[in-house]
Design an enzyme around this catalytic site. Structure first.
Site, PDB file in Angstrom:
ATOM      1  N   GLY A  33       0.823  -1.464   0.216  1.00  0.00           N
ATOM      2  CA  GLY A  33      -0.126   0.072   0.164  1.00  0.00           C
ATOM      3  C   GLY A  33       0.673   1.147  -0.024  1.00  0.00           C
ATOM      4  O   GLY A  33       1.933   1.185  -0.160  1.00  0.00           O
ATOM      5  N   ASN A  34       0.059   2.393   0.192  1.00  0.00           N
ATOM      6  CA  ASN A  34       1.006   3.637   0.288  1.00  0.00           C
ATOM      7  C   ASN A  34       0.196   4.612   1.218  1.00  0.00           C
ATOM      8  O   ASN A  34      -0.857   4.185   1.798  1.00  0.00           O
ATOM      9  CB  ASN A  34       1.078   4.331  -1.080  1.00  0.00           C
ATOM     10  CG  ASN A  34      -0.404   4.640  -1.629  1.00  0.00           C
ATOM     11  OD1 ASN A  34      -0.949   5.604  -1.074  1.00  0.00           O
ATOM     12  ND2 ASN A  34      -0.826   3.970  -2.737  1.00  0.00           N
ATOM     13  N   ARG A  35       1.024   5.673   1.654  1.00  0.00           N
ATOM     14  CA  ARG A  35       0.523   6.422   2.505  1.00  0.00           C
ATOM     15  C   ARG A  35      -0.605   7.595   2.459  1.00  0.00           C
ATOM     16  O   ARG A  35      -0.939   8.285   2.968  1.00  0.00           O
ATOM     17  CB  ARG A  35       1.504   7.240   3.293  1.00  0.00           C
ATOM     18  CG  ARG A  35       2.557   6.424   3.776  1.00  0.00           C
ATOM     19  CD  ARG A  35       3.823   7.413   4.192  1.00  0.00           C
ATOM     20  NE  ARG A  35       4.827   6.701   4.953  1.00  0.00           N
ATOM     21  CZ  ARG A  35       4.821   5.983   6.116  1.00  0.00           C
ATOM     22  NH1 ARG A  35       3.997   6.399   6.878  1.00  0.00           N
ATOM     23  NH2 ARG A  35       6.131   5.498   6.503  1.00  0.00           N
ATOM     24  N   SER A  36      -1.249   7.422   1.181  1.00  0.00           N
ATOM     25  CA  SER A  36      -2.053   8.439   0.822  1.00  0.00           C
ATOM     26  C   SER A  36      -3.297   8.230   1.709  1.00  0.00           C
ATOM     27  O   SER A  36      -3.931   7.130   1.796  1.00  0.00           O
ATOM     28  CB  SER A  36      -2.599   8.234  -0.679  1.00  0.00           C
ATOM     29  OG  SER A  36      -3.885   9.101  -0.900  1.00  0.00           O
ATOM     30  N   ALA A 100      -3.638   7.755  -5.093  1.00  0.00           N
ATOM     31  CA  ALA A 100      -2.380   7.232  -5.217  1.00  0.00           C
ATOM     32  C   ALA A 100      -2.578   5.827  -5.719  1.00  0.00           C
ATOM     33  O   ALA A 100      -2.685   4.838  -5.080  1.00  0.00           O
ATOM     34  CB  ALA A 100      -1.516   7.389  -3.950  1.00  0.00           C
TER      35      ALA A 100
END
Ligand code: CTP
Ligand code: CA
Length: 225
Positions: A33-36, A100
């Site tokens: 995943g990512n931090r968005s 994102a």
């Protein structure tokens, strides 16, 4: 340009906004995943609705309540986000890709939880490319006059990378943010430069994500004519 709190300049328009960050599953309990956070996308959806637009918000893993008066489509992965965007885009006047999107996903999905094996190092995770949704909708405008907006998070050479990315993606506007450990992701406030394919450059000072959203819609409205 002075504008009232909610001038209904998007009345009769349909806008599609993607928000959040995709998650690419490895097994039933793990993902890349990512931090968005999705906050910028939700601000875009709320402000567009306040300006009279019909809004389709495609939300990836934001965990936030649906904004009032907005059609929300929940998705998980980049492939699901692409399907939802392509489904909503044909009658959209504007598409804003604030999500994102993971560039890569695991090549294989393990249907059972991946377990440790005694005395063995883990297998490497093999990745494959995800489709580039922004490039695809920019190249294949679903509707004449449709305005396509991308977002770019850059850590270095922010403006130069932004210009190159705008050309590569083929969108009309690219909102460029500088990101880092404590900048932008999850923050309440945002600072950005909006680059136009026409060479324009609009600096949005550090402030609430709503203010950046309003500037994006101002620029979109101008291009819708
Ligand atoms: N985007 C997309 N599909 C992808 C990746 C990105 O639609 N597979 C969109 C994002 O929603 C964003 C824009 O493209 O609006 C720019 O994303 P960014 O990650 O900055 O661009 P990339 O082309 O993926 O370049 P980089 O290698 O710098 O990550
Ligand atoms: Ca990327």
């Amino acid at each position: 340009l002075a504008r009232g709190a909610a001038e209904p300049d998007l009345t009769g328009r349909h806008v599609v906004v993607s928000a959040g960050g995709t998650r690419e599953p490895l097994d039933p309990v793990r993902f890349l995943g990512n931090r968005s956070s999705g906050k910028q996308g939700y601000a875009l959806a709320r402000t567009a609705a306040a300006r009279g637009a019909r809004v389709t918000l495609i939300a990836a893993n934001t965990g936030m309540p649906d904004p009032a008066g907005v059609d929300v489509v929940q998705v998980g992965t980049a492939v699901q986000l692409r399907e939802a965007v392509l489904k909503a885009a044909p009658d959209a006047d504007a598409v804003v890709m604030a999500a994102a999107v993971a560039d890569f996903r695991p090549a294989a999905y393990a249907s059972g939880k991946i377990k440790k094996k005694d005395g063995q190092e883990p297998d490497p995770i093999v990745l494959v490319r995800n489709p580039d949704i922004l490039a695809e909708i920019s190249a294949d405008r679903a509707r004449a006059g449709q305005v396509v907006v991308g977002f770019a998070a850059e850590t270095d050479d922010v403006l130069a990378n932004g210009r190159t990315k705008l050309r590569r993606k083929g969108c009309d506007l690219l909102v460029v943010n500088e990101v880092g450990e404590r900048k932008t992701f999850g923050a309440e406030e945002n600072e950005a430069v909006v680059l136009g394919a026409d060479g324009s450059e609009t600096t949005v000072p550090y402030g609430p994500k709503e203010a950046l959203a309003e500037t994006v819609w101002d620029l979109v409205v101008r291009r819708l004519g």
